[in-house]
Design a protein around this motif. Structure first.
Motif, PDB file in Angstrom:
ATOM      1  N   MET A   1       0.848  -1.202   0.000  1.00 31.56           N
ATOM      2  CA  MET A   1       0.000   0.000   0.000  1.00 31.56           C
ATOM      3  C   MET A   1       0.880   1.247   0.000  1.00 31.56           C
ATOM      4  O   MET A   1       1.777   1.370   0.802  1.00 31.56           O
ATOM      5  CB  MET A   1      -0.878  -0.024   1.258  1.00 31.56           C
ATOM      6  N   LYS A   2       0.600   2.145  -0.913  1.00 29.88           N
ATOM      7  CA  LYS A   2       1.414   3.351  -1.050  1.00 29.88           C
ATOM      8  C   LYS A   2       1.165   4.312   0.117  1.00 29.88           C
ATOM      9  O   LYS A   2       0.026   4.544   0.497  1.00 29.88           O
ATOM     10  CB  LYS A   2       1.043   4.044  -2.367  1.00 29.88           C
ATOM     11  N   PRO A   3       2.234   4.919   0.672  1.00 33.23           N
ATOM     12  CA  PRO A   3       2.004   5.922   1.723  1.00 33.23           C
ATOM     13  C   PRO A   3       1.129   7.051   1.196  1.00 33.23           C
ATOM     14  O   PRO A   3       1.328   7.535   0.085  1.00 33.23           O
ATOM     15  CB  PRO A   3       3.413   6.440   2.030  1.00 33.23           C
ATOM     16  N   GLY A   4       0.122   7.430   1.964  1.00 27.53           N
ATOM     17  CA  GLY A   4      -0.731   8.551   1.572  1.00 27.53           C
ATOM     18  C   GLY A   4      -1.815   8.201   0.576  1.00 27.53           C
ATOM     19  O   GLY A   4      -2.503   9.091   0.070  1.00 27.53           O
ATOM     20  N   ALA A   5      -2.021   6.917   0.272  1.00 27.84           N
ATOM     21  CA  ALA A   5      -3.045   6.531  -0.702  1.00 27.84           C
ATOM     22  C   ALA A   5      -4.454   6.666  -0.136  1.00 27.84           C
ATOM     23  O   ALA A   5      -5.431   6.742  -0.881  1.00 27.84           O
ATOM     24  CB  ALA A   5      -2.815   5.091  -1.173  1.00 27.84           C
ATOM     25  N   VAL A   6      -4.538   6.656   1.197  1.00 28.32           N
ATOM     26  CA  VAL A   6      -5.846   6.739   1.857  1.00 28.32           C
ATOM     27  C   VAL A   6      -5.795   7.889   2.867  1.00 28.32           C
ATOM     28  O   VAL A   6      -4.742   8.162   3.451  1.00 28.32           O
ATOM     29  CB  VAL A   6      -6.182   5.395   2.542  1.00 28.32           C
ATOM     30  N   ALA A   7      -6.933   8.546   3.040  1.00 32.02           N
ATOM     31  CA  ALA A   7      -6.969   9.702   3.941  1.00 32.02           C
ATOM     32  C   ALA A   7      -8.133   9.599   4.918  1.00 32.02           C
ATOM     33  O   ALA A   7      -9.157   8.968   4.627  1.00 32.02           O
ATOM     34  CB  ALA A   7      -7.098  10.997   3.137  1.00 32.02           C
ATOM     35  N   PRO A 227      -7.856  16.962   4.580  1.00 27.29           N
ATOM     36  CA  PRO A 227      -7.602  15.532   4.749  1.00 27.29           C
ATOM     37  C   PRO A 227      -6.336  15.285   5.564  1.00 27.29           C
ATOM     38  O   PRO A 227      -5.393  16.074   5.521  1.00 27.29           O
ATOM     39  CB  PRO A 227      -7.407  15.017   3.317  1.00 27.29           C
ATOM     40  N   VAL A 228      -6.352  14.180   6.285  1.00 27.63           N
ATOM     41  CA  VAL A 228      -5.164  13.723   7.006  1.00 27.63           C
ATOM     42  C   VAL A 228      -4.799  12.368   6.403  1.00 27.63           C
ATOM     43  O   VAL A 228      -5.632  11.458   6.335  1.00 27.63           O
ATOM     44  CB  VAL A 228      -5.450  13.598   8.516  1.00 27.63           C
ATOM     45  N   TYR A 229      -3.560  12.252   5.924  1.00 29.73           N
ATOM     46  CA  TYR A 229      -3.175  11.082   5.136  1.00 29.73           C
ATOM     47  C   TYR A 229      -2.603   9.969   6.010  1.00 29.73           C
ATOM     48  O   TYR A 229      -1.867  10.230   6.979  1.00 29.73           O
ATOM     49  CB  TYR A 229      -2.176  11.492   4.062  1.00 29.73           C
ATOM     50  N   VAL A 230      -2.936   8.739   5.652  1.00 27.36           N
ATOM     51  CA  VAL A 230      -2.386   7.572   6.328  1.00 27.36           C
ATOM     52  C   VAL A 230      -1.085   7.211   5.621  1.00 27.36           C
ATOM     53  O   VAL A 230      -1.089   6.757   4.475  1.00 27.36           O
ATOM     54  CB  VAL A 230      -3.380   6.393   6.290  1.00 27.36           C
ATOM     55  N   LEU A 231       0.030   7.433   6.310  1.00 26.32           N
ATOM     56  CA  LEU A 231       1.340   7.245   5.673  1.00 26.32           C
ATOM     57  C   LEU A 231       1.914   5.853   5.885  1.00 26.32           C
ATOM     58  O   LEU A 231       2.638   5.326   5.039  1.00 26.32           O
ATOM     59  CB  LEU A 231       2.338   8.281   6.205  1.00 26.32           C
ATOM     60  N   GLY A 232       1.616   5.274   7.044  1.00 26.42           N
ATOM     61  CA  GLY A 232       2.161   3.947   7.330  1.00 26.42           C
ATOM     62  C   GLY A 232       1.412   3.329   8.490  1.00 26.42           C
ATOM     63  O   GLY A 232       0.885   4.047   9.347  1.00 26.42           O
ATOM     64  N   THR A 233       1.348   1.999   8.508  1.00 23.07           N
ATOM     65  CA  THR A 233       0.589   1.310   9.546  1.00 23.07           C
ATOM     66  C   THR A 233       1.299   0.026   9.959  1.00 23.07           C
ATOM     67  O   THR A 233       2.051  -0.553   9.173  1.00 23.07           O
ATOM     68  CB  THR A 233      -0.826   0.925   9.043  1.00 23.07           C
ATOM     69  N   THR A 260       7.115  -1.686  11.678  1.00 23.28           N
ATOM     70  CA  THR A 260       6.380  -1.971  10.441  1.00 23.28           C
ATOM     71  C   THR A 260       5.771  -0.675   9.891  1.00 23.28           C
ATOM     72  O   THR A 260       5.820  -0.403   8.681  1.00 23.28           O
ATOM     73  CB  THR A 260       5.268  -3.009  10.703  1.00 23.28           C
ATOM     74  N   ALA A 261       5.204   0.127  10.782  1.00 22.96           N
ATOM     75  CA  ALA A 261       4.587   1.389  10.353  1.00 22.96           C
ATOM     76  C   ALA A 261       5.635   2.385   9.853  1.00 22.96           C
ATOM     77  O   ALA A 261       5.429   3.059   8.831  1.00 22.96           O
ATOM     78  CB  ALA A 261       3.793   1.996  11.514  1.00 22.96           C
ATOM     79  N   PHE A 262       6.763   2.479  10.552  1.00 22.91           N
ATOM     80  CA  PHE A 262       7.827   3.396  10.117  1.00 22.91           C
ATOM     81  C   PHE A 262       8.336   3.006   8.736  1.00 22.91           C
ATOM     82  O   PHE A 262       8.550   3.871   7.877  1.00 22.91           O
ATOM     83  CB  PHE A 262       8.990   3.395  11.129  1.00 22.91           C
ATOM     84  N   ALA A 263       8.543   1.697   8.536  1.00 23.45           N
ATOM     85  CA  ALA A 263       9.056   1.229   7.239  1.00 23.45           C
ATOM     86  C   ALA A 263       8.049   1.518   6.128  1.00 23.45           C
ATOM     87  O   ALA A 263       8.413   1.966   5.037  1.00 23.45           O
ATOM     88  CB  ALA A 263       9.371  -0.266   7.314  1.00 23.45           C
ATOM     89  N   ALA A 264       6.756   1.292   6.421  1.00 23.52           N
ATOM     90  CA  ALA A 264       5.724   1.531   5.407  1.00 23.52           C
ATOM     91  C   ALA A 264       5.659   3.008   5.033  1.00 23.52           C
ATOM     92  O   ALA A 264       5.460   3.366   3.871  1.00 23.52           O
ATOM     93  CB  ALA A 264       4.369   1.048   5.924  1.00 23.52           C
ATOM     94  N   THR A 372      -0.021   0.615  15.198  1.00 21.84           N
ATOM     95  CA  THR A 372       0.633   1.913  15.032  1.00 21.84           C
ATOM     96  C   THR A 372       0.158   2.540  13.722  1.00 21.84           C
ATOM     97  O   THR A 372       0.171   1.871  12.681  1.00 21.84           O
ATOM     98  CB  THR A 372       2.168   1.752  14.973  1.00 21.84           C
ATOM     99  N   ILE A 373      -0.263   3.784  13.789  1.00 18.91           N
ATOM    100  CA  ILE A 373      -0.692   4.520  12.590  1.00 18.91           C
ATOM    101  C   ILE A 373       0.163   5.788  12.478  1.00 18.91           C
ATOM    102  O   ILE A 373       0.299   6.532  13.449  1.00 18.91           O
ATOM    103  CB  ILE A 373      -2.177   4.929  12.682  1.00 18.91           C
ATOM    104  N   ILE A 374       0.730   6.004  11.315  1.00 23.62           N
ATOM    105  CA  ILE A 374       1.473   7.236  11.070  1.00 23.62           C
ATOM    106  C   ILE A 374       0.665   8.098  10.114  1.00 23.62           C
ATOM    107  O   ILE A 374       0.279   7.656   9.028  1.00 23.62           O
ATOM    108  CB  ILE A 374       2.883   6.938  10.519  1.00 23.62           C
TER     109      ILE A 374
END
Lengths: 380, 139
Positions: A1-7, A227-233, A260-264, A372-374
């Protein structure tokens, strides 16, 4: 899943927080959901995905008049909502649904319409833990801490400082339940609950709820809120038995979910402007700071005591006041997520100026689970 | 400490050997034959390698105090303050228990102190494994 693909395009808590004796648990879910839909300019007809813990997605979808094509009933305790965000982002990216509603509601204080059954005496917890007299999280979640204190030399004063610092943040938040400043002595003189934990090192017990609405980033700019973007989880689980956690000084689930979230997200610790670490009890931010790699092993107590996570510090943490001072219904993770969203929108009562990236880290059960959600102000 | 209303465990087929053991005054653990690791709580396979070739054995009873809290609130069957402890057995596994024959204070309950089991009968079927400071006469 691409970082920021979902908000995240809708976010709200229940209209009231704290003592809500006129609402049952399911209505707290609904109150928060209706507020989040209003925030996003949506109606139930616009929602096609539902994720819920505490109630079933069936009960919530039907109560709100939603016809979902995707549901998630992951219930791993207070961080369930972090896992819901993660699963919803994957589902939206995979095209399984377009607009997901995640809800939390809990009548933790008034205890109206609760449906959490006690553990069976035949379960492993029932056979091998409950006979020895634990009574809920204050006497179980806290058991590993003396081992941590012996291993790393954490002091009672440092453990008390976690509550002191979070009260400093709560003092800046009109919605926080406890806002008056406290000192280390206040904490160490408060009622003993389960040595070494005193009352002010344990979370509140409140009524309330919260809800989030997620959709694909390409649609996100059509909504009324920034919007607030979901960067990694990230997510993981370890054990339902606190006595069986692998390492009493560190959570394996934290060590999987966080990295895992930081890497994503493709970020490092120096990119983080704002941090939420679920604080049902005062030791959790200490374990979280270390397991997520913000500080070295055994350094978190001194780091917090030095004011680095306090207002004006270099790593603002638990800026709503946390479960220790803001609110704690039972499954606090939703409130940590709400504060991260507010910080990324720029609307938090104790706004961190210029914050672009927020890490929101949750625990479920008693070191049983983690999510964890970034989040970011920009898609990446 | 009154044990009359202490929550009573309900044995399952996979844990029966443990409860038969405590009834006989023994701490029965399981270990994996191929990987030789002891484990707890009971299950008929090895949580380290997944193998089903496991055996029940009697633990030495040697243990140390690994961590605890001293609970100050009222719980049916207990007189506060009382310690809820996790002990680490010499064979490796840890288990929750209570520490008896010892003041329930931070001064008396010192981490890593040596412990030995005491078997506390609840009823005809259930006997709990509690621990007390080792008296030096254990093997």
């Amino acid at each position: 899943m691409k970082p920021g693909a979902v908000a995240i395009v809708g976010a709200a808590e229940t209209t009231r927080l704290g003592h809500i004796p006129d609402m049952s648990q399911i209505q707290l879910h609904a109150d928060a959901a209706l507020n989040a839909m209003q925030d996003a300019g949506l109606t139930p007809a616009d929602i096609d995905g539902v994720a819920v813990a505490g109630e079933t997605p069936i009960a919530i979808a039907h109560y709100l008049g939603i016809t979902p094509r995707w549901v998630d009933g992951t219930a791993v305790g207070g961080c369930s909502f972090m896992l819901h965000v993660r699963h919803a982002a994957a589902a939206i990216s995979a095209g399984l649904c377009r607009t997901v509603l995640i809800t939390h509601g809990e009548s933790g204080r008034s205890r109206i319409g609760l449906n959490r059954p006690p553990p069976s005496p035949a379960s492993l917890v029932g056979q091998f833990e409950l006979p020895f007299g634990p009574m809920g999280p204050p006497s179980m979640f806290t058991i590993p801490v003396l081992r941590y204190m012996k291993t790393h030399g954490l002091t009672h004063e440092q453990l008390a400082m976690v509550a002191v610092v979070q009260r400093q943040w709560a003092g800046r938040n009109p919605r926080a339940m406890f806002r008056d400043p406290i000192t280390v002595s206040d904490v160490l003189d408060s009622t003993m609950i389960a040595y070494p934990f005193r009352l002010l090192q344990c979370c509140l017990v409140t009524d309330g709820g919260g809800a989030l609405i997620l959709t694909a980033a390409e649609r996100a700019r059509d909504f009324p809120q920034r919007p607030v973007y979901v960067l990694g989880t990230g997510e993981s689980v370890e054990t339902p038995m606190i006595s069986q956690m692998e390492d009493f000084t560190s959570s394996r689930a934290f060590r999987v979910a966080g990295p895992t979230a930081f890497a994503a997200a493709g970020i490092t610790h120096k990119d983080v402007d704002h941090l939420m670490i679920y604080d049902a009890f005062a030791h959790l931010p200490i374990y979280g700071l270390e397991d997520l790699g913000f500080v070295g092993r055994g350094e978190a107590g001194a780091f917090i005591a030095a004011g680095h996570t306090a207002p004006g510090g270099r790593l603002p943490m638990n800026t709503n006041g946390g479960g220790l001072s803001y609110t704690h219904t039972g499954m606090y993770g939703m409130f940590a997520l709400q504060e991260s969203v507010r910080q990324m929108r720029g609307t938090a009562p104790a706004q961190v100026e210029g914050a672009n990236i927020s890490v929101c880290h949750g625990v479920g059960g008693m070191f049983a689970a983690s999510g964890t959600i970034i989040m970011g102000r920009e898609p990446g | 400490m009154s044990d009359a209303k202490r929550p009573r465990p309900l044995p399952t087929p996979e844990t029966q050997h443990f409860w038969e053991g405590t009834r006989a005054g023994e701490l029965r653990l399981q270990r994996c034959r191929p990987c030789a690791r002891a484990y707890f709580p009971p299950r008929p396979f090895c949580p380290h390698c997944g193998g089903r070739e496991v055996e029940v054995f009697v633990a030495s009873g040697q243990a140390r105090l690994y961590s605890y809290v001293i609970h100050h609130r009222a719980v049916p069957g207990f007189t506060p303050p009382y310690a809820i402890a996790v002990v680490e057995l010499a064979e490796g596994p840890r288990m929750m228990s209570n520490i008896v024959d010892c003041p329930q204070t931070p001064e008396a309950l010192v981490l890593d102190m040596q412990l030995e089991p005491v078997f506390e009968r609840m009823d005809d079927e259930i006997t709990l494994a509690l621990f007390r400071p080792a008296r030096g006469d254990t093997p």
